[in-house]
Design an enzyme around this catalytic site. Sequence first.
Site, PDB file in Angstrom:
ATOM      1  N   SER A   1      -3.450   1.813   6.327  1.00 60.42           N
ATOM      2  CA  SER A   1      -4.550   2.286   6.407  1.00 60.42           C
ATOM      3  C   SER A   1      -4.343   2.558   7.670  1.00 60.42           C
ATOM      4  O   SER A   1      -5.586   3.211   8.187  1.00 60.42           O
ATOM      5  CB  SER A   1      -5.733   1.428   6.243  1.00 60.42           C
ATOM      6  OG  SER A   1      -5.352   0.302   6.369  1.00 60.42           O
TER       7      SER A   1
ATOM      8  N   GLU B   1       1.002  -1.332   0.213  1.00 58.59           N
ATOM      9  CA  GLU B   1      -0.099  -0.533  -0.256  1.00 58.59           C
ATOM     10  C   GLU B   1       0.666   1.234   0.118  1.00 58.59           C
ATOM     11  O   GLU B   1       1.764   1.277   0.644  1.00 58.59           O
ATOM     12  CB  GLU B   1      -1.068   0.028   1.259  1.00 58.59           C
ATOM     13  CG  GLU B   1      -1.746  -1.183   1.020  1.00 58.59           C
ATOM     14  CD  GLU B   1      -2.845  -1.056   2.882  1.00 58.59           C
ATOM     15  OE1 GLU B   1      -2.583  -0.441   3.310  1.00 58.59           O
ATOM     16  OE2 GLU B   1      -2.995  -2.339   2.570  1.00 58.59           O
TER      17      GLU B   1
HETATM   18  C1  LIG Z   1     -10.806   0.924   2.321  1.00 50.78           C
HETATM   19  C2  LIG Z   1      -9.075   0.261   1.947  1.00 50.78           C
HETATM   20  C3  LIG Z   1      -9.796  -0.942   0.441  1.00 50.78           C
HETATM   21  C4  LIG Z   1     -11.391  -0.893  -0.095  1.00 50.78           C
HETATM   22  O1  LIG Z   1     -11.781  -0.316  -0.431  1.00 50.78           O
HETATM   23  P1  LIG Z   1     -13.817  -0.088  -0.420  1.00 50.78           P
HETATM   24  O2  LIG Z   1     -13.883   0.596  -1.709  1.00 50.78           O
HETATM   25  O3  LIG Z   1     -13.549   0.937   0.617  1.00 50.78           O
HETATM   26  O4  LIG Z   1     -13.866  -1.347  -0.452  1.00 50.78           O
HETATM   27  C5  LIG Z   1      -8.670  -1.521   0.075  1.00 50.78           C
HETATM   28  N1  LIG Z   1      -7.500  -1.755   0.478  1.00 50.78           N
HETATM   29  C6  LIG Z   1      -7.216  -0.727   1.339  1.00 50.78           C
HETATM   30  C7  LIG Z   1      -5.765  -0.196   1.841  1.00 50.78           C
HETATM   31  C8  LIG Z   1      -8.504   0.032   1.672  1.00 50.78           C
HETATM   32  O5  LIG Z   1      -7.845   1.282   3.340  1.00 50.78           O
END
Ligand SMILES: *Cc1c(COP(=O)(O)O)cnc(C)c1O
Length: 378
Positions: A175, A171
């Site tokens: 998050s 990532e």
């Molecule tokens: C929130 C999130 C997702 C999922 O995205 P949504 O549109 O909320 O389903 C995927 N990857 C990461 C790193 C996220 O934080």
Amino acid sequence: MRTPEDELRELDSHDLLRGLRVVSSPRHPHLRVERREVLNFASNDYLGLAQHPTLTEAAIRATKDYGTGSTASRLICGSLDIFHELEEHLATVKQAEAALTFANGFATATGTIPALVGRGDTIILDKLSHACLIDAARLSGATLRVFPHNDLNKLEKLLISGKGRSLVITESVFSMGGDLCPLEKIVALKEQHGALLLLDEAHATGVLGPNGYGLAEELGLQDRIDFQMGTLGKALGSAGGYFAASRQWIDLLINKARSFIYSTAPPPSQAAASLAALRLLRTNEGQSLRDKLKANLSIFRSQILDLESPPPIIPHVVGDNATALATSRALFEQGFLVPAVRYPTVPKNTARLRITLTAAHQREQIEDLRNAINSLKS
Ligand SMILES: *Cc1c(COP(=O)(O)O)cnc(C)c1O
């Protein structure tokens, strides 16, 4: 046989029980949660776009033009032009040949990753990757190798021993920790070892980079990343997930991604709002929203001013679940919504408050929250 009640009691005994709180009439950053007015420090709507008139008008116009539902999968009923317009725009801003959109980010991961790799291939994943990336990796049937968070030495060892197609997954902004991956070094390593790289820009999209297109834009690395994915539901204030890649990979996904093939296309209004948000990003208004977010973040952390575009997530790690919950409750009593994040969302014994700031917060609101947290600590 264990009953649901047993399981719920067990969760509760570890301070891991979760529940929903009803919110009425959100006016970001103000929220009414169960008859209490609180300031929202939990949202991923980093630019405050979810209630922006340009987005709501685009969604209303699309609903009037196309109706409320897409009525079938895009392969069955024909594929509405508005999705193609959105995908062409996404491909352009990601400097990729093509892009494909999904109902949300979660469905993007679970649809694409098992289509990119399978049995005989290797997935090499950062340990703190989002749940949807982990689930998708397991679903793929590829051999799953996990490296400690941002550990490049271990990543390189796994790249050397990978079998078949090797797919590195990480990532840009993590998050729950709000930190960045060392993207330049990861790109160099994956190129050196002939692997593929999937970068999830969920929390960077809209926020990082000169136009808000993400960390890869900020570092000028977009054309060296095989797969750029993210969500349209956080800083872009709409909903949906995107995946940008070469034309051939996208054509393959249209044929193989099960969450794309076997699911009704999202409502046209969702695509219209997403497109309006993307267009807004590179306007003067988009720039001033990012500037405001950065100024707000620096109220909390002065060292942030050194960063070109700081990540919008501020973790406040307290350790055990009970303390995290008690702190979150105490802040709620004082009028601040700050979620306690616990296992399995974060590793055990790293329970934390997860504070998110947005461009819609006022300086005094952020100072009040900072003071409230400091007085709880002492
Ligand atoms: C929130 C999130 C997702 C999922 O995205 P949504 O549109 O909320 O389903 C995927 N990857 C990461 C790193 C996220 O934080």
